[in-house]
Write a protein that holds these residues in place. Structure first.
Motif, PDB file in Angstrom:
ATOM      1  N   SER A  32       0.816  -1.203   0.000  1.00  0.00           N
ATOM      2  CA  SER A  32       0.000   0.000   0.000  1.00  0.00           C
ATOM      3  C   SER A  32       0.853   1.258   0.000  1.00  0.00           C
ATOM      4  O   SER A  32       1.634   1.502   0.900  1.00  0.00           O
ATOM      5  CB  SER A  32      -0.914  -0.002   1.230  1.00  0.00           C
ATOM      6  N   ILE A  36      -3.204   6.197   5.185  1.00  0.00           N
ATOM      7  CA  ILE A  36      -4.533   6.273   5.788  1.00  0.00           C
ATOM      8  C   ILE A  36      -4.789   7.650   6.384  1.00  0.00           C
ATOM      9  O   ILE A  36      -5.919   8.120   6.422  1.00  0.00           O
ATOM     10  CB  ILE A  36      -4.731   5.165   6.841  1.00  0.00           C
ATOM     11  N   LEU A  74      -6.199   4.594  -3.658  1.00  0.00           N
ATOM     12  CA  LEU A  74      -6.871   3.512  -2.935  1.00  0.00           C
ATOM     13  C   LEU A  74      -7.646   2.620  -3.904  1.00  0.00           C
ATOM     14  O   LEU A  74      -7.576   1.392  -3.816  1.00  0.00           O
ATOM     15  CB  LEU A  74      -7.820   4.079  -1.869  1.00  0.00           C
ATOM     16  N   LEU A  99      -6.529  -2.279   6.090  1.00  0.00           N
ATOM     17  CA  LEU A  99      -6.040  -0.945   5.718  1.00  0.00           C
ATOM     18  C   LEU A  99      -6.432   0.120   6.737  1.00  0.00           C
ATOM     19  O   LEU A  99      -6.053   1.275   6.596  1.00  0.00           O
ATOM     20  CB  LEU A  99      -6.556  -0.558   4.326  1.00  0.00           C
ATOM     21  N   GLY A 100      -7.208  -0.253   7.760  1.00  0.00           N
ATOM     22  CA  GLY A 100      -7.532   0.688   8.831  1.00  0.00           C
ATOM     23  C   GLY A 100      -8.954   1.211   8.820  1.00  0.00           C
ATOM     24  O   GLY A 100      -9.243   2.227   9.454  1.00  0.00           O
ATOM     25  N   PHE A 101      -9.867   0.528   8.116  1.00  0.00           N
ATOM     26  CA  PHE A 101     -11.260   0.966   8.049  1.00  0.00           C
ATOM     27  C   PHE A 101     -12.172  -0.091   8.627  1.00  0.00           C
ATOM     28  O   PHE A 101     -11.881  -1.275   8.576  1.00  0.00           O
ATOM     29  CB  PHE A 101     -11.674   1.234   6.591  1.00  0.00           C
ATOM     30  N   LYS A 139     -12.893   5.239   9.061  1.00  0.00           N
ATOM     31  CA  LYS A 139     -11.585   4.994   9.667  1.00  0.00           C
ATOM     32  C   LYS A 139     -11.768   4.451  11.071  1.00  0.00           C
ATOM     33  O   LYS A 139     -12.646   4.895  11.813  1.00  0.00           O
ATOM     34  CB  LYS A 139     -10.782   6.296   9.777  1.00  0.00           C
ATOM     35  N   TYR A 143      -7.051   5.627  13.873  1.00  0.00           N
ATOM     36  CA  TYR A 143      -6.570   6.358  12.694  1.00  0.00           C
ATOM     37  C   TYR A 143      -7.231   7.717  12.524  1.00  0.00           C
ATOM     38  O   TYR A 143      -6.878   8.460  11.653  1.00  0.00           O
ATOM     39  CB  TYR A 143      -6.775   5.530  11.429  1.00  0.00           C
TER      40      TYR A 143
END
Length: 145
Positions: A32, A36, A74, A99-101, A139, A143
């Motif tokens: 990635s 983020i 993304l 990915l942090g979501f 998020k 994050y």
């Protein structure tokens, strides 16, 4: 002696499994280029089944957005089947989580019907419907700015 061998085999398997899990987590971060921190708090990802060729098509509406550049990155990452290997909506949910979501909600997009016919009386010999699903992601707490 057999007990020691079993313990050594068990420890070896544990180390191999642990290294595999860590490698998978690092793999998502390594592929990635998306930061983020630069992404908006909410992202809507549209997925459409593509049964004719298998898998799903993924889109993010980023036109005229303040986040256009990073949302485009993304989308590219999610579409790249070699990096995140997203082939269905379950894969998409798991990739976005890594990915942090977190998943918030989903709603249906429009439905496209495709039918095949032949002859002057148009006899339907097969049909295929494509469905679009819009998934809303937010998020994760750690994050958010």
């Amino acid at each position: 002696m057999k007990a020691i061998n079993k313990i050594l085999v068990g420890l070896t398997l544990l180390v191999v499994w642990s290294a595999s899990v860590t490698a998978q987590e690092l793999k998502v971060e390594a592929v990635s280029s998306v930061s983020i921190d630069e992404l908006p708090e909410y992202v809507v990802v549209t997925s459409e089944n593509t049964k004719l060729i298998g898998g799903i098509n993924i889109n993010i509406d980023y036109k005229k957005s303040d986040y256009e550049k990073v949302l485009k990155e993304l989308e590219s990452l999610l579409q790249n089947r070699k990096k995140l290997r997203i082939r269905n909506q379950t894969d998409l949910l798991n990739a976005m989580s890594k990915l942090g979501f977190e998943y918030v909600n989903a709603y249906n997009g429009k439905e496209n019907n495709i039918s095949l016919g032949s002859g002057k009386d148009v006899e339907v010999i097969g049909g295929q419907a494509k469905y679009r699903v819009n998934m809303v992601f937010k998020k994760k707490e750690k994050y958010q700015s």
